[in-house]
Design a protein around this motif. Sequence first.
Motif, mmCIF file in Angstrom:
data_model
loop_
_atom_site.group_PDB
_atom_site.id
_atom_site.type_symbol
_atom_site.label_atom_id
_atom_site.label_comp_id
_atom_site.label_asym_id
_atom_site.label_seq_id
_atom_site.Cartn_x
_atom_site.Cartn_y
_atom_site.Cartn_z
ATOM 1 N N LEU A 1 -17.029 33.799 30.657
ATOM 2 C CA LEU A 1 -18.049 33.593 31.688
ATOM 3 C C LEU A 1 -17.459 33.253 33.059
ATOM 4 O O LEU A 1 -17.808 33.886 34.047
ATOM 5 C CB LEU A 1 -19.058 32.542 31.227
ATOM 6 C CG LEU A 1 -20.424 32.680 31.880
ATOM 7 C CD1 LEU A 1 -20.994 34.064 31.657
ATOM 8 C CD2 LEU A 1 -21.374 31.629 31.361
ATOM 9 N N ALA B 1 -16.996 39.252 39.366
ATOM 10 C CA ALA B 1 -18.181 39.770 40.046
ATOM 11 C C ALA B 1 -18.063 39.617 41.558
ATOM 12 O O ALA B 1 -18.719 40.327 42.305
ATOM 13 C CB ALA B 1 -19.435 39.069 39.535
ATOM 14 N N ALA C 1 -25.923 34.548 30.488
ATOM 15 C CA ALA C 1 -26.744 33.421 30.928
ATOM 16 C C ALA C 1 -28.158 33.539 30.362
ATOM 17 O O ALA C 1 -28.754 32.545 29.934
ATOM 18 C CB ALA C 1 -26.786 33.372 32.450
ATOM 19 N N VAL D 1 -22.419 38.669 33.178
ATOM 20 C CA VAL D 1 -22.706 37.279 33.514
ATOM 21 C C VAL D 1 -24.193 36.987 33.366
ATOM 22 O O VAL D 1 -24.597 35.974 32.777
ATOM 23 C CB VAL D 1 -22.216 36.981 34.943
ATOM 24 C CG1 VAL D 1 -22.694 35.631 35.390
ATOM 25 C CG2 VAL D 1 -20.724 37.062 35.022
ATOM 26 N N ASN D 2 -25.015 37.902 33.866
ATOM 27 C CA ASN D 2 -26.458 37.681 33.792
ATOM 28 C C ASN D 2 -26.964 37.701 32.363
ATOM 29 O O ASN D 2 -27.812 36.893 31.985
ATOM 30 C CB ASN D 2 -27.186 38.738 34.617
ATOM 31 C CG ASN D 2 -27.363 38.308 36.051
ATOM 32 O OD1 ASN D 2 -28.105 37.379 36.330
ATOM 33 N ND2 ASN D 2 -26.648 38.937 36.943
ATOM 34 N N PRO E 1 -21.294 41.732 36.908
ATOM 35 C CA PRO E 1 -22.581 41.087 37.209
ATOM 36 C C PRO E 1 -23.552 41.155 36.034
ATOM 37 O O PRO E 1 -24.253 40.186 35.730
ATOM 38 C CB PRO E 1 -23.114 41.904 38.390
ATOM 39 C CG PRO E 1 -21.952 42.574 38.979
ATOM 40 C CD PRO E 1 -20.946 42.757 37.903
#
Lengths: 282, 328
Positions: free
Chosen positions: A120, A127, A167, A163-164, A160
Amino acid sequence: MTLAWLALPVWLVGYGINIAIARGPAHDRRWARFAVPAIFGLTVLAIWELLVRGLGVPAVILPPPSQIAATFAANPEMLWRDFVQTILKGALSGYAIGCGAAVLTALAVDRSEYLRRGLLPLGNFMAALPIVGTAPILVMWFGFGWQSKAAVVVLMVFFPMLVNTVAGLRDTTAMQRDLMTTYAASWGQTLIRLRLPAAMPFIFNGLKISTTLALIGAIVAEFFGSPTLGLGFRISTSIGQLDLGLVWASIVVAALAGTAFFGLVGQIEKRVTFWHGSQRKG
Amino acid sequence: MSVASTTSVTPRRGQRLPPVLGVVLALIALWYVAVVPMNARETLTQAERAGAIIDPPTAVDRRDMSSWALVARNPGLLGASWSLDRPRLPAPHQVVTELYASTIDEEINGRSGIVQSGTLSNRSLVYHGLVTLNATFLGFVIGATLGVVLAIGIVHSRVMDMSVMPWAIVSQTIPIVALAPMIIVVLYSVGVQGLLPKAVISAYLSFFPVVVGMVKGLRSPDRMQLDLMHTYNASKARVLWALRLPASVPYLFASLKIAIAASLVGAIVGELPVQKGGLGARMLAGSYYGQTVQIWAALFVAAALAALLVWAIGAAERRALRRMGMAP
């Protein structure tokens, strides 16, 4: 010169109409929300046209909008082929591969706390990096065709998106997870019934960021080498020939494609995450 | 990204480092392994020239085979993969060596380095990095300032809000970098060159994230706080200064982080059309002449710059929020 002076009254009229609508009783209506930016855009275009013609700005510096529109209308086939090469082949395939790979990676990472903690911060770091810079390397590896453009896009959208999604997969409350445990739900059932739906707002956030990144990657990668078609190729060669009308027409294609792509993902998001607070009114 | 960073739980530094380290080491190991098949063809061609016997004996036979098959058939001949002159994929230590050679070594020992000539060598990445950094900074400052000003205008004028804001949002969906070569060439033809054209692209790219973030931030005070200002009979300027601007600081920093990364991308892309120094020019030159190690070195410097810039803004953010009492 008189044309240039005409720009002033045009601006005043456009601005006046907008003030009247914005201060009037109907400023919250749907048509007003649409009309005000439209009038603003048209006014800017009109002023652009009048100033360029009135002041005699050479077309190699800034062509008037009418000339751009004429170039656009005169070359529909060429622009369509460029669109297919850059957007459909390069950007879209890379987008699909990159986002798919990122979601699968996120699912794999999600099972291991160690991997999640390791990947992460790295993903967040990656990113923010100028990944466009890998374009020359990837063009060297995958050749001048659309495959190298897709590869750049894959790299650009992957982090990106990862990571999204990671999360988003964590965005459940202890209460919800406990409920699934009391139902004796398996990992897969919890994933499909609870965690993936809960992750959807995050996933769509990543998907929306990625639409722009995908187009940027596909166009910039063409500056490093491409077959004799594609939007990036068209832009860089037309500048060499000082054919600014064609440059602007290509940019219009890229802009329309970007907006349509973003709008499409936004519409799908509305359907899928209708339950989320940001999609509801009031 | 903003959604992700606000909700992800960040463990303390001491707990986080080992997993990150583990993943990084695994990636480097993977890189070393990947070097072998990526460079197999080139390595085998060189070995053939040196007189070694290779399983499919001619290059023509090897052309249609997959890299992995070549690796499996000639396991003993691939030691040179990690030290090729112009590899398809350089090994990590080659990149590090090139980084050292084109920064510290070039400046200290090179004929045009800073020690012997007094100015930075135009063959060193320090020089090219600084060229890019200058454009990035100038563009970032211009873009962020204009963005804040426009956001203040949008918050205070409904006409501006209704007419400009939709375009600001639409412009986020447009690949603005496509404009870069045109801006450079057009400004060049009217006599503007050097730092400014690149800064214009950087400013353009960093402008919109700041506008969108700041509009959100300036609107973040709630009804109650605005009503309180109203009971104090505060003027609009006073409300802006005492309530809206302080409330917008977290939003400002969040968008500044995106803006500076975008600004760097703008500067690099802006260096592609005009070959007058900078990391972008370095990458394009490397790709013209097949100098892969040079591209990778420039890429690493660009990555380090991006990390440094985002980290600096993050540090400023922590400091500012702590002094404002908004963070522990």
